[in-house]
Design a protein around this motif. Sequence first.
Motif, PDB file in Angstrom:
ATOM      1  N   CYS A   1      -5.531   5.493  -2.953  1.00 52.66           N
ATOM      2  CA  CYS A   1      -6.902   5.918  -2.663  1.00 52.66           C
ATOM      3  C   CYS A   1      -6.876   7.308  -2.010  1.00 52.66           C
ATOM      4  O   CYS A   1      -6.161   7.513  -1.031  1.00 52.66           O
ATOM      5  CB  CYS A   1      -7.547   4.900  -1.729  1.00 52.66           C
ATOM      6  N   PRO A   2      -7.640   8.255  -2.536  1.00 54.31           N
ATOM      7  CA  PRO A   2      -7.563   9.624  -2.026  1.00 54.31           C
ATOM      8  C   PRO A   2      -8.273   9.886  -0.704  1.00 54.31           C
ATOM      9  O   PRO A   2      -7.891  10.790   0.033  1.00 54.31           O
ATOM     10  CB  PRO A   2      -8.202  10.445  -3.152  1.00 54.31           C
ATOM     11  N   ASP A   3      -9.303   9.112  -0.387  1.00 54.00           N
ATOM     12  CA  ASP A   3     -10.064   9.452   0.817  1.00 54.00           C
ATOM     13  C   ASP A   3     -10.639   8.263   1.580  1.00 54.00           C
ATOM     14  O   ASP A   3     -10.437   8.145   2.788  1.00 54.00           O
ATOM     15  CB  ASP A   3     -11.207  10.418   0.460  1.00 54.00           C
ATOM     16  N   VAL A   4     -11.336   7.369   0.907  1.00 52.94           N
ATOM     17  CA  VAL A   4     -12.031   6.277   1.592  1.00 52.94           C
ATOM     18  C   VAL A   4     -11.063   5.366   2.351  1.00 52.94           C
ATOM     19  O   VAL A   4     -11.287   5.039   3.522  1.00 52.94           O
ATOM     20  CB  VAL A   4     -12.869   5.444   0.593  1.00 52.94           C
ATOM     21  N   CYS A   5      -9.982   4.969   1.705  1.00 51.46           N
ATOM     22  CA  CYS A   5      -9.044   4.029   2.338  1.00 51.46           C
ATOM     23  C   CYS A   5      -8.318   4.622   3.545  1.00 51.46           C
ATOM     24  O   CYS A   5      -8.285   3.990   4.606  1.00 51.46           O
ATOM     25  CB  CYS A   5      -8.049   3.497   1.314  1.00 51.46           C
ATOM     26  N   PRO A   6      -7.737   5.813   3.425  1.00 48.75           N
ATOM     27  CA  PRO A   6      -7.086   6.356   4.622  1.00 48.75           C
ATOM     28  C   PRO A   6      -8.065   6.598   5.767  1.00 48.75           C
ATOM     29  O   PRO A   6      -7.726   6.384   6.935  1.00 48.75           O
ATOM     30  CB  PRO A   6      -6.446   7.661   4.131  1.00 48.75           C
TER      31      PRO A   6
ATOM     32  N   ALA B   1      -6.043  -7.706  11.893  1.00 47.65           N
ATOM     33  CA  ALA B   1      -6.567  -6.757  10.911  1.00 47.65           C
ATOM     34  C   ALA B   1      -5.734  -6.847   9.637  1.00 47.65           C
ATOM     35  O   ALA B   1      -4.501  -6.825   9.691  1.00 47.65           O
ATOM     36  CB  ALA B   1      -6.530  -5.338  11.473  1.00 47.65           C
ATOM     37  N   TYR B   2      -6.415  -6.956   8.496  1.00 51.72           N
ATOM     38  CA  TYR B   2      -5.739  -7.123   7.212  1.00 51.72           C
ATOM     39  C   TYR B   2      -6.234  -6.094   6.197  1.00 51.72           C
ATOM     40  O   TYR B   2      -7.423  -5.807   6.114  1.00 51.72           O
ATOM     41  CB  TYR B   2      -5.978  -8.531   6.667  1.00 51.72           C
ATOM     42  N   PHE B   3      -5.283  -5.591   5.424  1.00 55.15           N
ATOM     43  CA  PHE B   3      -5.562  -4.617   4.377  1.00 55.15           C
ATOM     44  C   PHE B   3      -5.105  -5.213   3.045  1.00 55.15           C
ATOM     45  O   PHE B   3      -3.922  -5.224   2.728  1.00 55.15           O
ATOM     46  CB  PHE B   3      -4.820  -3.314   4.698  1.00 55.15           C
ATOM     47  N   PHE B   4      -6.059  -5.769   2.286  1.00 53.27           N
ATOM     48  CA  PHE B   4      -5.769  -6.367   0.981  1.00 53.27           C
ATOM     49  C   PHE B   4      -5.772  -5.278  -0.088  1.00 53.27           C
ATOM     50  O   PHE B   4      -6.696  -4.463  -0.143  1.00 53.27           O
ATOM     51  CB  PHE B   4      -6.840  -7.399   0.612  1.00 53.27           C
TER      52      PHE B   4
ATOM     53  N   MET C   1       2.953  -1.040   0.916  1.00 48.09           N
ATOM     54  CA  MET C   1       1.871  -1.417   1.830  1.00 48.09           C
ATOM     55  C   MET C   1       2.304  -1.271   3.288  1.00 48.09           C
ATOM     56  O   MET C   1       1.547  -0.789   4.134  1.00 48.09           O
ATOM     57  CB  MET C   1       1.426  -2.854   1.552  1.00 48.09           C
ATOM     58  N   HIS C   2       3.535  -1.679   3.576  1.00 48.39           N
ATOM     59  CA  HIS C   2       4.040  -1.607   4.951  1.00 48.39           C
ATOM     60  C   HIS C   2       4.148  -0.155   5.420  1.00 48.39           C
ATOM     61  O   HIS C   2       3.726   0.190   6.528  1.00 48.39           O
ATOM     62  CB  HIS C   2       5.406  -2.286   5.040  1.00 48.39           C
ATOM     63  N   SER C   3       4.690   0.682   4.553  1.00 52.17           N
ATOM     64  CA  SER C   3       4.835   2.093   4.898  1.00 52.17           C
ATOM     65  C   SER C   3       3.475   2.755   5.067  1.00 52.17           C
ATOM     66  O   SER C   3       3.254   3.528   6.010  1.00 52.17           O
ATOM     67  CB  SER C   3       5.640   2.808   3.807  1.00 52.17           C
ATOM     68  N   TYR C   4       2.563   2.431   4.171  1.00 49.51           N
ATOM     69  CA  TYR C   4       1.230   3.043   4.197  1.00 49.51           C
ATOM     70  C   TYR C   4       0.458   2.629   5.447  1.00 49.51           C
ATOM     71  O   TYR C   4      -0.057   3.481   6.179  1.00 49.51           O
ATOM     72  CB  TYR C   4       0.466   2.636   2.935  1.00 49.51           C
TER      73      TYR C   4
ATOM     74  N   GLY D   1       1.620   1.455   8.159  1.00 43.41           N
ATOM     75  CA  GLY D   1       2.328   1.915   9.345  1.00 43.41           C
ATOM     76  C   GLY D   1       2.020   3.351   9.721  1.00 43.41           C
ATOM     77  O   GLY D   1       2.273   3.767  10.857  1.00 43.41           O
ATOM     78  N   ASN D   2       1.487   4.112   8.781  1.00 41.05           N
ATOM     79  CA  ASN D   2       1.086   5.484   9.093  1.00 41.05           C
ATOM     80  C   ASN D   2      -0.095   5.523  10.058  1.00 41.05           C
ATOM     81  O   ASN D   2      -0.355   6.567  10.673  1.00 41.05           O
ATOM     82  CB  ASN D   2       0.701   6.235   7.813  1.00 41.05           C
ATOM     83  N   PHE D   3      -0.803   4.403  10.171  1.00 36.28           N
ATOM     84  CA  PHE D   3      -1.998   4.350  11.005  1.00 36.28           C
ATOM     85  C   PHE D   3      -1.779   3.524  12.274  1.00 36.28           C
ATOM     86  O   PHE D   3      -2.149   3.936  13.360  1.00 36.28           O
ATOM     87  CB  PHE D   3      -3.170   3.780  10.200  1.00 36.28           C
ATOM     88  N   THR D   4      -1.193   2.360  12.120  1.00 35.60           N
ATOM     89  CA  THR D   4      -0.930   1.463  13.242  1.00 35.60           C
ATOM     90  C   THR D   4      -0.067   0.308  12.763  1.00 35.60           C
ATOM     91  O   THR D   4      -0.052  -0.004  11.571  1.00 35.60           O
ATOM     92  CB  THR D   4      -2.249   0.903  13.827  1.00 35.60           C
ATOM     93  N   ASP D   5       0.624  -0.335  13.685  1.00 33.92           N
ATOM     94  CA  ASP D   5       1.386  -1.530  13.312  1.00 33.92           C
ATOM     95  C   ASP D   5       0.537  -2.787  13.464  1.00 33.92           C
ATOM     96  O   ASP D   5       1.024  -3.898  13.279  1.00 33.92           O
ATOM     97  CB  ASP D   5       2.663  -1.641  14.146  1.00 33.92           C
ATOM     98  N   ARG D   6      -0.748  -2.600  13.778  1.00 31.46           N
ATOM     99  CA  ARG D   6      -1.652  -3.738  13.967  1.00 31.46           C
ATOM    100  C   ARG D   6      -2.308  -4.202  12.667  1.00 31.46           C
ATOM    101  O   ARG D   6      -2.937  -5.256  12.634  1.00 31.46           O
ATOM    102  CB  ARG D   6      -2.760  -3.367  14.971  1.00 31.46           C
ATOM    103  N   ILE D   7      -2.205  -3.411  11.609  1.00 32.59           N
ATOM    104  CA  ILE D   7      -2.829  -3.772  10.335  1.00 32.59           C
ATOM    105  C   ILE D   7      -1.771  -4.340   9.399  1.00 32.59           C
ATOM    106  O   ILE D   7      -0.764  -3.691   9.114  1.00 32.59           O
ATOM    107  CB  ILE D   7      -3.511  -2.559   9.671  1.00 32.59           C
TER     108      ILE D   7
END
Length: 198
Positions: free
Chosen positions: A73-78, A100-103, A115-118, A120-126
């Motif tokens: 996703c180029p913009d909305v997801c990040p 927090a979950y990211f499906f 998914m883990h790497s992505y 993890g760029n934001f937080t380890d809580r998702i």
Amino acid sequence: MSNRRRFAAMTVALALIVGAGAIGYATFLRMPQAPAAGSLGAVFTLTDDRGQPITEKALSGHPSLVYFGYTHCPDVCPTTLYDMAGWLKTLEPEADRLRAYFFSVDPERDTPEIMHSYSGNFTDRITGITGDPSEMQKAIKGWRIYAKKVPTPDGGYTMDHTASVLLVDAGGNLRGTIAYQENTDVALRKIRNLLQQE
């Protein structure tokens, strides 16, 4: 200007206004809408971003923020994951019991490792969630998420999808949503209300 010309000009202007309104309304209807609050969900068996099995039971026993998106996703997801990370940080320590979950709506490309790497760029809580596409479809349909593959000129594809974050209570019920780029104070108030519903 004569009355006839004035009337003709007003008629044309009115037609343009009505036409613009109709186009705007049609565009609104095509936009991915967030599901309404209530008892939603589905039985599924997927894989979390550490390669472990995860089922719908992960959404019970505690309040959750649930987001459906994809790593290409180029913009909305990040932007949304960045916002989610910020909400979780701001609400510490009361948000410690919040999950927090990211499906992924693109499980064909989104492996657990990606998914883990992505995330993890934001937080380890998702926690990122992916898996068999047919199982993911159960979750997508069960939560009434809009997700559609859109071909691109280069032969690839992008995904059109619901952009709202779902607010799920400890019973696994949808209590509301946070819109894309919703005002931070409003989003935090919604999450606090969710935490109080335990």
